[in-house]
Motif scaffolding. Structure first.
Motif, PDB file in Angstrom:
ATOM      1  N   ASP A  46       0.335  -0.225  -2.117  1.00 48.69           N
ATOM      2  CA  ASP A  46       0.903  -0.903  -0.956  1.00 48.69           C
ATOM      3  C   ASP A  46      -0.160  -1.856  -0.405  1.00 48.69           C
ATOM      4  O   ASP A  46      -0.511  -1.828   0.754  1.00 48.69           O
ATOM      5  CB  ASP A  46       1.319   0.139   0.082  1.00 48.69           C
ATOM      6  CG  ASP A  46       2.268  -0.425   1.117  1.00 48.69           C
ATOM      7  OD1 ASP A  46       2.944  -1.428   0.823  1.00 48.69           O
ATOM      8  OD2 ASP A  46       2.324   0.139   2.223  1.00 48.69           O
ATOM      9  N   ASN A  47      -0.655  -2.708  -1.290  1.00 48.92           N
ATOM     10  CA  ASN A  47      -1.790  -3.558  -0.935  1.00 48.92           C
ATOM     11  C   ASN A  47      -1.366  -4.994  -0.689  1.00 48.92           C
ATOM     12  O   ASN A  47      -0.192  -5.311  -0.600  1.00 48.92           O
ATOM     13  CB  ASN A  47      -2.854  -3.492  -2.025  1.00 48.92           C
ATOM     14  CG  ASN A  47      -2.283  -3.926  -3.372  1.00 48.92           C
ATOM     15  OD1 ASN A  47      -1.245  -4.560  -3.445  1.00 48.92           O
ATOM     16  ND2 ASN A  47      -2.975  -3.577  -4.435  1.00 48.92           N
ATOM     17  N   ALA A  48      -2.335  -5.864  -0.649  1.00 48.09           N
ATOM     18  CA  ALA A  48      -2.093  -7.267  -0.347  1.00 48.09           C
ATOM     19  C   ALA A  48      -1.329  -7.978  -1.453  1.00 48.09           C
ATOM     20  O   ALA A  48      -0.741  -9.020  -1.222  1.00 48.09           O
ATOM     21  CB  ALA A  48      -3.429  -7.968  -0.102  1.00 48.09           C
ATOM     22  N   ASN A 148      -3.724  -9.894   8.932  1.00 41.52           N
ATOM     23  CA  ASN A 148      -3.351  -8.495   9.022  1.00 41.52           C
ATOM     24  C   ASN A 148      -1.991  -8.333   8.343  1.00 41.52           C
ATOM     25  O   ASN A 148      -0.958  -8.176   8.994  1.00 41.52           O
ATOM     26  CB  ASN A 148      -3.304  -8.049  10.490  1.00 41.52           C
ATOM     27  CG  ASN A 148      -3.256  -6.546  10.617  1.00 41.52           C
ATOM     28  OD1 ASN A 148      -2.981  -5.837   9.654  1.00 41.52           O
ATOM     29  ND2 ASN A 148      -3.514  -6.067  11.821  1.00 41.52           N
ATOM     30  N   ARG A 149      -2.001  -8.390   7.019  1.00 42.56           N
ATOM     31  CA  ARG A 149      -0.761  -8.418   6.243  1.00 42.56           C
ATOM     32  C   ARG A 149       0.060  -7.136   6.370  1.00 42.56           C
ATOM     33  O   ARG A 149       1.280  -7.189   6.380  1.00 42.56           O
ATOM     34  CB  ARG A 149      -1.073  -8.690   4.778  1.00 42.56           C
ATOM     35  CG  ARG A 149      -1.619 -10.097   4.572  1.00 42.56           C
ATOM     36  CD  ARG A 149      -1.802 -10.398   3.143  1.00 42.56           C
ATOM     37  NE  ARG A 149      -0.472 -10.530   2.528  1.00 42.56           N
ATOM     38  CZ  ARG A 149      -0.280 -10.811   1.270  1.00 42.56           C
ATOM     39  NH1 ARG A 149      -1.312 -10.986   0.480  1.00 42.56           N
ATOM     40  NH2 ARG A 149       0.925 -10.914   0.769  1.00 42.56           N
ATOM     41  N   GLU A 150      -0.598  -5.989   6.459  1.00 44.87           N
ATOM     42  CA  GLU A 150       0.142  -4.727   6.560  1.00 44.87           C
ATOM     43  C   GLU A 150       0.926  -4.644   7.867  1.00 44.87           C
ATOM     44  O   GLU A 150       2.089  -4.238   7.868  1.00 44.87           O
ATOM     45  CB  GLU A 150      -0.801  -3.540   6.417  1.00 44.87           C
ATOM     46  CG  GLU A 150      -1.293  -3.352   5.001  1.00 44.87           C
ATOM     47  CD  GLU A 150      -2.179  -2.129   4.875  1.00 44.87           C
ATOM     48  OE1 GLU A 150      -1.893  -1.113   5.541  1.00 44.87           O
ATOM     49  OE2 GLU A 150      -3.145  -2.196   4.109  1.00 44.87           O
ATOM     50  N   ARG A 153       3.841  -7.029   7.624  1.00 42.48           N
ATOM     51  CA  ARG A 153       4.901  -6.485   6.762  1.00 42.48           C
ATOM     52  C   ARG A 153       5.702  -5.414   7.500  1.00 42.48           C
ATOM     53  O   ARG A 153       6.923  -5.380   7.428  1.00 42.48           O
ATOM     54  CB  ARG A 153       4.293  -5.925   5.482  1.00 42.48           C
ATOM     55  CG  ARG A 153       5.332  -5.469   4.500  1.00 42.48           C
ATOM     56  CD  ARG A 153       4.782  -5.000   3.178  1.00 42.48           C
ATOM     57  NE  ARG A 153       3.440  -4.483   3.225  1.00 42.48           N
ATOM     58  CZ  ARG A 153       2.433  -4.943   2.477  1.00 42.48           C
ATOM     59  NH1 ARG A 153       2.637  -5.920   1.626  1.00 42.48           N
ATOM     60  NH2 ARG A 153       1.237  -4.416   2.562  1.00 42.48           N
ATOM     61  N   ASP A 154       5.013  -4.551   8.253  1.00 41.26           N
ATOM     62  CA  ASP A 154       5.700  -3.512   9.025  1.00 41.26           C
ATOM     63  C   ASP A 154       6.580  -4.112  10.122  1.00 41.26           C
ATOM     64  O   ASP A 154       7.695  -3.636  10.366  1.00 41.26           O
ATOM     65  CB  ASP A 154       4.700  -2.532   9.635  1.00 41.26           C
ATOM     66  CG  ASP A 154       4.032  -1.659   8.585  1.00 41.26           C
ATOM     67  OD1 ASP A 154       4.590  -1.526   7.474  1.00 41.26           O
ATOM     68  OD2 ASP A 154       2.951  -1.112   8.882  1.00 41.26           O
TER      69      ASP A 154
END
Length: 185
Positions: A46-48, A148-150, A153-154
């Motif tokens: 679940d990475n970039a 802050n991609r995570e 995405r959330d």
């Protein structure tokens, strides 16, 4: 002299307006398309490197059959199969849309089951959900700018889950009725 009206006979205009025309209009919106929105990646993390992807699953002639088809595909684990499949795909949202891409029903995928979302009941409620989803997407855009991609995405997932309730007005009553029916285990 008055003519008694029998309940077994209905005027042809009433039959056309109440039964025939709605059935014809519904038939124009069929077949229903089933798709799955999820995260695809090459290495399973679940990475970039993961990205959102919409996978078309098939078509069905009715909302009931579309729900069963979606649940069956998810339970078998064959969401992302075929020549253009991804080695690692994490399904997140199941969508059922009509021929014109109007939303019939959508649900969040958790622990291998589909949690179908209740459709909005009014246009005012739909406007509130659109406002909330827009706010979340704005926050996601700001988070992606800060690398802050995570979080981004959330936030996009939360916005999509809000939008899952934005069922096309034509399908709202049908979707509500389907979700009231007891589902077979």
């Amino acid at each position: 002299m008055t003519i008694a009206r029998f309940e077994t006979f209905r005027p042809i205009g009433e039959i056309l307006a109440a039964d025939v025309l709605p059935a014809l209009y519904r038939a124009q919106k069929l077949p229903l398309r089933i798709s799955c929105l999820g995260l695809a990646s090459a290495d399973g993390g679940d990475n970039a490197d993961s990205f959102e992807r919409m996978i078309p699953l098939g078509e069905c002639p009715s909302p009931e059959e579309a729900m069963q088809f979606a649940a069956l595909r998810l339970s078998r684990g064959d969401i992302c199969s075929g020549s253009d499949s991804f080695p690692h795909f994490c399904p997140r949202i199941m969508l059922i849309q009509d021929r014109e891409y109007g939303l019939v029903l959508a649900g969040e995928i958790r622990a291998g089951i589909i949690l179908w979302q209740q459709p909005v009941t009014s246009n005012a409620e739909a406007r509130r959900i659109v406002t909330e989803a827009s706010r979340l997407r704005g926050m996601a855009f700001a988070a992606s700018g800060r690398a802050n991609r995570e979080l981004a995405r959330d936030l996009r997932l939360r916005a999509s889950l809000c939008e899952a309730r934005l069922v096309d007005p034509f399908w709202r009553e049908t979707a509500s009725d389907l979700l009231r029916l007891p589902q077979a285990a």
